[in-house]
Design a protein around this motif. Structure first.
Motif, PDB file in Angstrom:
ATOM      1  N   UNK A 110       0.832  -1.217   0.000  1.00  0.00           N
ATOM      2  CA  UNK A 110       0.000   0.000   0.000  1.00  0.00           C
ATOM      3  C   UNK A 110       0.862   1.261   0.000  1.00  0.00           C
ATOM      4  N   UNK A 111       0.337   2.324  -0.587  1.00  0.00           N
ATOM      5  CA  UNK A 111       1.054   3.597  -0.609  1.00  0.00           C
ATOM      6  C   UNK A 111       0.727   4.372   0.663  1.00  0.00           C
ATOM      7  N   UNK A 112       1.459   5.446   0.909  1.00  0.00           N
ATOM      8  CA  UNK A 112       1.203   6.197   2.142  1.00  0.00           C
ATOM      9  C   UNK A 112      -0.162   6.884   2.090  1.00  0.00           C
ATOM     10  N   UNK A 115      -2.524   4.430   3.292  1.00  0.00           N
ATOM     11  CA  UNK A 115      -2.388   4.310   4.742  1.00  0.00           C
ATOM     12  C   UNK A 115      -3.208   5.382   5.444  1.00  0.00           C
ATOM     13  N   UNK A 116      -3.133   6.614   4.916  1.00  0.00           N
ATOM     14  CA  UNK A 116      -3.848   7.716   5.551  1.00  0.00           C
ATOM     15  C   UNK A 116      -5.361   7.521   5.428  1.00  0.00           C
ATOM     16  N   UNK A 117      -5.788   7.109   4.248  1.00  0.00           N
ATOM     17  CA  UNK A 117      -7.222   6.916   4.043  1.00  0.00           C
ATOM     18  C   UNK A 117      -7.712   5.606   4.644  1.00  0.00           C
TER      19      UNK A 117
ATOM     20  N   UNK B 183      -5.435  13.932  12.057  1.00  0.00           N
ATOM     21  CA  UNK B 183      -5.923  12.642  11.569  1.00  0.00           C
ATOM     22  C   UNK B 183      -4.914  12.011  10.610  1.00  0.00           C
ATOM     23  N   UNK B 184      -4.506  12.775   9.600  1.00  0.00           N
ATOM     24  CA  UNK B 184      -3.577  12.240   8.591  1.00  0.00           C
ATOM     25  C   UNK B 184      -2.257  11.808   9.233  1.00  0.00           C
ATOM     26  N   UNK B 187      -2.606   8.592  11.218  1.00  0.00           N
ATOM     27  CA  UNK B 187      -2.729   7.433  10.332  1.00  0.00           C
ATOM     28  C   UNK B 187      -1.386   7.050   9.749  1.00  0.00           C
ATOM     29  N   UNK B 188      -0.639   8.057   9.312  1.00  0.00           N
ATOM     30  CA  UNK B 188       0.667   7.784   8.722  1.00  0.00           C
ATOM     31  C   UNK B 188       1.599   7.150   9.754  1.00  0.00           C
ATOM     32  N   UNK B 191       1.069   3.543  10.441  1.00  0.00           N
ATOM     33  CA  UNK B 191       1.233   2.604   9.329  1.00  0.00           C
ATOM     34  C   UNK B 191       2.678   2.122   9.275  1.00  0.00           C
ATOM     35  N   UNK B 193       4.768   2.982   7.173  1.00  0.00           N
ATOM     36  CA  UNK B 193       5.626   4.132   6.873  1.00  0.00           C
ATOM     37  C   UNK B 193       6.076   4.821   8.163  1.00  0.00           C
ATOM     38  N   UNK B 220       9.896  11.398   2.582  1.00  0.00           N
ATOM     39  CA  UNK B 220       8.446  11.339   2.788  1.00  0.00           C
ATOM     40  C   UNK B 220       8.050  12.124   4.039  1.00  0.00           C
TER      41      UNK B 220
END
Lengths: 265, 349, 295
Positions: A110-112, A115-117, B183-184, B187-188, B191, B193, B220
C-alpha cells in the motif's frame, strides 16, 4: 540453483589499511558456513561488504546468480540477505513486535496515501505483517514479550529478537554476527539446535561469525578461517580444527581454551 | 468492539469540540477567537513538525520558511487580478499569475503542494549524506527565502509584500485543517511508513539492513510535514491579511521547537497539548514585554524577555526533563478509560 | 573584468574570507570532536564584539587589553556553554544536543537584547586600522592587512597547538575515534573544554575584526556569519582545521566575485553560501579537502 552467495576476491581498504584481502566464499541453500578468525581479522568487514554497508574496494559478490557488488544496503536486504549485528542494533525505544514488523516494510503493497485513508490493501497488509511478526516471535520464544520495549529485554532475548527481525525479511540468506555472544552454554546449545531446525525448515543459507568455537564446530558444515583480512583455511570443522595455520593464527588467543571447553562440554 | 467504541468516542469528542467552537464563534470576543485560531494553526504546525523531528528524528529548522512559502503560494492565488494590479507598483506581476484567482480551498492545496515540492528539493542533497545537514540547510533556506522573496519583485512584490488578502481564515477553516492534519499524521505514523520513520530515527544502519530506503522515508516525512506547514502558512496569511518576506522569522520555528520538546519529542498527543499550553501561555507572557502598571509601579516592558524565558525553558527541559509531558506515548481511549476507572475505584475506597 | 579590478576584489574577498575562516574553525573542531553543530558558535562573535565594545567605550581600556579580554572571556564562555549545556547530554540522542544548542544560541541573543537593547551600537574603529595602502590601481585597506596578518598568525598558532601539544594531538585523535583516546589516558572532558576554548577564542578574534569592518554591534549580528561559517566548514571538509580556513576563503571570494561579475545579483549575496552548500552536498559531501565525512 542451490548456490546462493558467491564471493570472489573481495577486498576492502580503509585509508591505507587492508581490512579484507581477496576473500572468496560460497554459501549454498541449506548450508551453515562459519567465518572465523582472531579479533580484527576482518570478519565483520566481510559481512559489511556483502550487505552493502561498506563499499568493497575489489572483488565481486554474486547473490542467486545476480551481481550485487556495491548495491546500496536496503536493496541488498530486499533481495534476500538479512543480517544481525555484532553489537545488537535494535530499535531500542520501540516495542518488540514493532521491531519485527519494521523488517516487513519492504513487503507492503500500500502507498502512504492508502495508509492515511485506511483503504485498499492497507488493512490486509497490516494484518498480514502483524500475524507474521507474532509467528516469528513465537518461533523465537518471545511471544509473551511482544509489547515490551526492545531495550528492556535481557541480553539473550535481544539477540533472539534481532534474529526474528532478520527473518521477517523472508531472507534466502541469513548472516549472523556473533549470535551466541553473551549466552550461557545451555542457551548456546539450544540456539545451535534451533539454528539447525531453522535451516532445515526454511531451507535457507546461513553465514555465521562467532568466537565460541565449540558452537561453530557443532553447527557449521564448512568453515572459512581468515586472519588479518587474509583467508588462511577452508574446510569441514574437523579439517580446520587440525590445520596448523589455523592453530598458529589463534596462538596466544583462546582458540585452545575454546577447544578445551568444547571437550569438557 | 474496542475499535468501534473508540471511533464512537472520537466522533463524540469532535462533536463536543465543534459545538464549543460554534458557541465560541457567537459569544467570545474577537481577541479570544484570534487566540483560538492561533491555537489551531499552531497545533497543525506542531504536529507536522513533530513528524520530521520527533518521529523520523531528522532535525529540521524549516517551519518558518515553509510557513512563508505556503503563505505566499496561497496568497498569490487568492488575490484578485485587480488587487494584484494595485499592489504591484514597482514591477507588474508575472503573467499568468497576474490574472489567476482561485477559491481559498484550492489555494491551500496549492500552498501545501508547492511547499512539499520545496521540501523535496531540499531533501535531495541533504538526505543523500548522513549527518545533521538538514538543520543547517533548512535554517539557511529561511534566510534564502527572504533574499529570494525580496528580489523576485514580479512574483512576490518584493519587500512591499502582499496586502489586501481576504480574511478567509475563520474558526472553521483553522480547526477543520487542524483536525484533518492530526488525523492524517496519526494514520501515517501508525502505518508501516510511520514505523519505518521510527526505525530510521532509532538506528539508520539497522533500518537500511532491514531493507528500508532511509532516503525515501526521510524525504516522505519531510515533504509530508512541509505540506501541512504550507497549508498552515496559507491559513495564517488569510488570517493576518498582509504578508511580507521578513514576517516569518525564526521565532516561529523556535516556538514550535519548544512546543514539541515540552510535549515530548515524538508524541503527537504531546505536541497538541503543548501547542495549546504554549500558545495560550505565550499570550499570557506578553505582559513581560509590554509596558504595564503593576501594583502601582510603572513597568516598562522588556522586549526579548519572553524569548529569554523560552530559551531557558527549552534548555532546562532538554537537560532535566527530556521526555517532556508525554514522553513518546500517545493518547488512547483504552488508556484514558483505564485511568478514569482507576481514579473512580480509588475514590470509592 | 580587468586585472586591477580583479586584484581589488581579491583583497575584499580575502578579508571577508579570513573572518569566515576564523569562525569556521571552531565549528569544524567542535563538530569533529562531538559531532555537534554548535549553533551558539556564531553568537560568540556577537558576545566578543560586545565585550570589546564595552571594554573600549565604557571602561576606556586600551585596545590590546580589550581585544585580549574579549578573547579570553569568550573562550571562557565557550567552555561554560559546553560544561553547562552540552556535557550533561553527551550520551543522549544527537537531536537533543542540537536542540540544546539552538536554545543556547537563542538565549545568548535574547539576553543581549534584554540587557543591552536591540539598537545597533557603533563600534569604535581604532586609528591604526583606518586608511589604505595604494599599490598601482589597487587600494588595500589597512584593516585588510591587519585581518590577514592576524588570521595567518592565529591559524599558524592553532595548527601548531593541535599538531605539537599533547592536548592538541588528543583532540585530533578524539575526532577520529574515541577509544584510542581513552587508552591514551587523556581526560576526555579536558580535551573537549580545550576544543571549545580554542574555537571560541578564534571566533572572538574574528568577532572583533568583524566589527572593525562592519562597525555595528547588535544582538543578532552573529546569526548570518555563523551560518556561513558552517557552510565554510563543510566546504573544507568538516573536522579539518586547515579545510575550514580554506572553506572560509573560498566562500568569501565567491561572494565578492559573484557580485563583482554580476552587480545586479548583489541582492543575492547572502544566498551564495546556501547554494554553495547544496552544490557541495550533491557533488562532494566530503568537502574539497576530502576529509572523511563523519556519520
Amino acid at each position: 540453483m542451490d548456490l546462493l552467495l558467491d564471493i570472489n576476491g573481495l577486498s576492502v581498504f580503509f585509508g591505507g589499511v587492508q581490512a579484507l584481502n581477496k576473500l572468496s566464499l560460497q554459501i549454498r541453500k541449506g548450508e551453515i558456513i562459519g567465518l572465523i578468525g582472531p579479533n580484527g581479522a576482518g570478519k565483520t568487514t566481510a559481512f559489511n561488504a556483502i550487505t552493502g554497508r561498506i563499499h568493497p574496494s575489489e572483488g565481486s559478490v554474486f547473490f542467486c546468480g545476480k551481481e550485487i557488488t556495491g548495491w546500496p544496503a536496503p536493496r541488498i536486504a530486499r533481495n534476500g540477505i538479512a543480517r544481525t549485528f555484532q553489537n545488537i542494533k535494535l530499535y531500542e525505544d520501540l516495542s518488540v513486535i514493532e521491531n519485527v514488523m519494521i523488517a516487513a516494510h519492504s513487503s507492503i503493497s500500500y502507498s502512504f496515501i492508502e495508509a492515511i485513508l485506511g483503504v485498499g490493501r492497507y488493512s490486509r497488509d497490516e494484518a498480514r505483517i502483524k500475524s507474521r511478526a507474532y509467528e516469528l516471535l513465537e518461533l523465537m520464544n518471545l511471544g509473551e514479550l511482544a509489547s515490551e520495549q526492545a531495550n528492556s529485554l535481557p541480553y539473550g532475548s535481544q539477540r533472539k529478537l534481532e534474529i526474528a527481525r532478520a527473518l521477517a525479511l523472508n531472507p534466502r540468506l541469513l548472516l549472523l554476527d556473533e549470535p551466541v555472544a553473551g549466552m550461557n552454554p545451555t542457551e548456546t546449545r539450544e540456539f545451535g539446535q534451533f539454528l539447525l531446525t531453522l535451516r532445515d525448515n526454511l531451507s535457507i543459507g546461513v553465514g555465521l561469525i562467532d568466537h565460541d568455537m565449540s558452537f561453530v564446530m557443532e553447527v557449521c558444515d564448512m568453515i572459512r578461517v581468515i586472519d588479518h583480512g587474509i583467508p588462511i583455511a577452508w574446510g569441514t570443522p574437523s579439517v580446520v580444527r587440525n590445520d596448523p595455520k589455523v592453530i598458529s593464527a589463534y596462538l596466544g588467543t583462546d582458540f585452545n581454551g575454546a577447544m578445551d571447553n568444547h571437550a569438557t562440554n | 468492539m474496542a475499535v468501534s467504541r473508540d471511533r464512537l468516542l472520537t466522533v463524540f469528542s469532535l462533536f463536543i469540540l465543534f459545538s464549543f467552537l460554534a458557541y465560541a464563534d457567537s459569544n467570545f470576543s474577537h481577541y479570544t477567537l484570534r487566540i483560538l485560531q492561533n491555537i489551531a494553526i499552531f497545533i497543525t504546525l506542531a504536529v507536522s513538525y513533530n513528524l520530521i523531528n520527533g518521529i523520523a528524528g531528522q532535525f529540521s529548522l524549516g517551519p518558518n520558511a515553509f510557513l512563508a512559502v505556503g503563505a505566499y503560494a496561497s496568497a498569490i492565488f487568492t488575490l484578485s487580478p485587480e488587487e494584484k494590479l494595485r499592489s504591484f507598483i514597482i514591477e507588474p506581476m508575472l503573467w499568468p499569475l497576474s490574472v489567476i484567482s482561485v477559491p481559498f480551498a484550492a489555494s491551500l492545496l496549492i500552498a501545501g503542494i508547492v511547499t512539499a515540492l520545496v521540501a523535496i528539493l531540499m531533501a535531495m542533497p541533504v538526505f543523500r549524506v548522513r549527518g545533521d545537514y538538514l538543520a543547517i540547510v533548512s535554517l539557511g533556506f529561511g534566510e534564502v527565502f527572504q533574499v529570494l522573496a525580496n528580489n523576485s519583485m514580479s512574483i512576490t512584490n518584493g519587500s512591499l509584500g502582499l496586502k489586501g488578502l481576504q480574511p478567509y481564515t475563520n474558526l472553521w477553516w483553522s480547526w477543520g485543517i487542524c483536525v484533518f492534519t492530526v488525523f492524517c499524521t496519526l494514520r501515517l505514523v501508525n502505518s508501516s511508513y510511520g514505523r519505518a520513520m521510527k526505525a530510521v530515527r532509532e538506528d539508520e544502519t539497522a533500518a537500511e539492513a532491514m531493507g528500508i530506503n532511509a532516503f525515501r522515508i526521510k524525504t516522505l516525512a519531510f515533504a509530508f510535514s512541509a505540506f501541512f506547514q504550507g497549508v498552515a502558512g496559507g491559513l495564517l496569511a488569510h488570517l493576518i491579511t498582509t504578508i511580507s518576506p521578513s514576517l516569518f522569522t525564526f521565532m516561529f520555528t523556535f516556538n514550535l521547537l519548544i512546543i514539541i520538546v515540552i510535549g515530548g519529542l515524538g508524541s503527537t498527543t504531546g505536541s497538541i497539548i503543548a501547542a495549546v499550553l504554549i500558545t495560550w501561555g505565550g499570550e499570557a507572557l506578553r505582559f513581560f514585554e509590554e509596558p504595564a502598571n503593576l501594583f502601582g509601579f510603572q513597568y516598562e516592558g522588556i522586549p526579548g524577555m519572553r524569548m529569554v524565558l523560552f530559551s531557558v525553558i527549552l534548555i532546562l527541559v532538554m537537560l532535566f526533563a527530556r521526555s517532556g509531558i508525554m514522553g513518546r506515548s500517545e493518547f488512547s481511549w483504552e488508556g484514558a478509560l483505564g485511568w478514569i476507572k482507576n481514579k473512580l475505584s480509588v475514590m470509592k475506597v | 573584468m580587468d586585472y586591477s579590478f580583479a586584484l581589488q576584489q581579491l583583497v575584499y574577498g580575502l578579508t571577508v574570507g579570513c573572518l569566515y575562516g576564523l569562525l569556521a574553525i571552531g565549528y569544524s573542531m567542535v563538530y569533529g570532536v562531538l559531532r555537534l553543530i554548535n549553533f551558539a558558535h556564531g553568537d560568540l562573535l556577537m558576545v566578543s564584539a560586545y565585550i570589546g565594545f564595552f571594554g573600549i567605550v565604557i571602561f576606556h581600556l586600551p585596545w590590546p587589553v580589550s581585544f585580549a579580554g574579549a578573547i579570553a572571556l569568550t573562550a571562557l564562555l565557550g567552555i561554560l556553554i559546553d560544561r553547562g549545556a552540552y556535557k550533561p547530554i553527551r550520551k543522549s540522542p544527537r537531536i537533543n544536543a542540537l536542540i540544546t544548542a539552538i536554545g543556547v544560541s537563542f538565549l545568548l541573543e535574547n539576553v543581549a537584547l534584554v540587557t543591552i537593547g536591540g539598537r545597533p551600537k557603533s563600534f569604535p574603529t581604532p586609528g591604526f586600522v583606518s586608511g589604505a595602502i595604494v599599490v598601482g590601481d589597487v587600494s588595500i585597506p589597512t584593516l585588510s592587512v591587519w585581518v590577514f596578518v592576524v588570521t595567518v598568525v592565529l591559524l599558524t598558532l592553532c595548527m601548531a597547538v593541535v599538531k605539537k601539544t599533547r592536548i592538541g594531538i588528543a583532540m585530533r585523535a578524539l575526532s577520529r575515534d574515541m577509544e584510542t583516546v581513552m587508552l591514551m589516558g587523556v581526560d576526555k572532558d579536558r580535551v573537549i573544554s580545550f576544543t571549545f576554548a580554542l574555537g571560541s577564542a578564534l571566533a572572538a578574534a574574528g568577532g572583533i575584526m568583524w566589527c572593525m569592518k562592519y562597525p555595528a554591534v547588535e544582538p543578532f549580528m552573529g546569526v548570518i556569519p555563523g551560518l556561513k561559517a558552517f557552510v565554510a566548514a563543510v566546504l573544507g571538509g568538516i573536522g579539518s582545521i586547515s579545510g575550514a580556513a580554506m572553506g572560509g576563503m573560498i566562500l568569501g571570494l565567491a561572494e565578492v566575485f559573484i557580485v563583482a561579475v554580476q552587480p545586479e545579483w548583489s541582492g543575492y549575496r547572502d544566498a551564495v553560501a546556501f547554494f554553495l552548500m547544496i552544490v557541495i552536498l550533491l557533488t562532494r559531501p566530503t568537502g574539497i579537502m576530502g576529509e572523511r565525512l563523519p556519520d
